[in-house]
Design a protein around this motif. Sequence first.
Motif: not given
Length: 293
Positions: A220-227, A276-282
Motif C-alpha cells: 500500500s501507499n498512503a500518498q496516492m492522488p485521488v485521481e 481504499s481508505n481516504p486520508i485527511e490532509p493533516e
Amino acid sequence: MTTTKDTVLSACRQLMQPIIGILLRNGVTHKELASICKQLYVQVASEEFGIRGRHTNLSRVAMLTGIDRKEVARIKEAWQNNEQSEQNQQHQDRLTRLLSAWHQDPDFSTADHHPLALTIDGDRHSFAALARRYGGDLPASALLKELKRVGVVADVDGNLDTSEHKVIATKRYFVPAQSDPGALLRAGSVLHDMGATLHHNLYKANQQKQQPLRFERRASNAQMPVETAAAFREFVEQEGQAFLEKIDAWLSAHEHSNPDKITPHLRLGVGTYLFSNPIEPEANEDASNEEDK
C-alpha cells in the motif's frame, strides 16, 4: 500502560467496524449479535482449548468464557446441530470448481482455456457430463438453474426447444449477485478465511512448530492522488484475475483424481482484495510507502 488485552480490543474495533456496517444494513440488532458472539465463544473455547487434543469440558469452557455451565451446555447442543454455514461454503466451492473445470478440462474447453458451448444433455461435451464429473451429488438441472440465476452461465443463441440448445460459461468464478443472500454468506466466508490465516500466524504456527506461517502480505501507499483510484482498480482487476487463474490452474492440476469421503481432504486457496481508505490532509504529512513483509 497498554496491556495485550487493550491491544487486542483495539484490533477488534478495527475488525468489527465493517462487519457492524453489514449487520446494520440488514437489520441485525446488537442483542442478536451478542447472542451469536456467545455461541462462538463457547464453540471456539470447546474446540481449541482442550487438553491433549480433546474438546474442552464444560467447567473449563465456563471459566474461559464467563458463561455459566448450564448455558454452555445449552449452547453446545444448539451449535453442534447446525451445519448450515459449512454446507453453504461447500455449495459455493462446488459451483466454482465446476466453472473452473469448464475452463480447464479439455473435454469442456478449448486448448487456450476458453469454455466450450455445451449441449444440456449427452454423454460427452455436455453440461450433464460436466455436472456428473464436477458437481458432486447435485442434479445437473439444479446446478444449471443456479448458475444461470446468478449470471455466470448463459444460453447460446438458437432454438431453446431443440436438443441442440447449448449453454456457455460467461465467468470463471461463482460470485453471487450483491442482492443475493449468497453474497452475504460469501462475505462471511471471505472474512473467516482472512481471520483464520491471521489467527494461525499469530498463535497456531508458534504453538505447533511443524506448521509454517501462511502467506499473508499487503502492498500500500498512503500518498496516492485521488485521481489514480480508477486506474489502480483496473490494474488490480486485470493482474489479480490473471494471478487467480494461475492459482486455479495449479489447484485443478493437483486435486484428487477420485475424491471420496475416506480420503483426507484440504480446502486450499488464496484470496485477493483491493482496499481504499481516504486520508485527511493533516494526517498525510508524515505518510510514507508501506509494504508488509
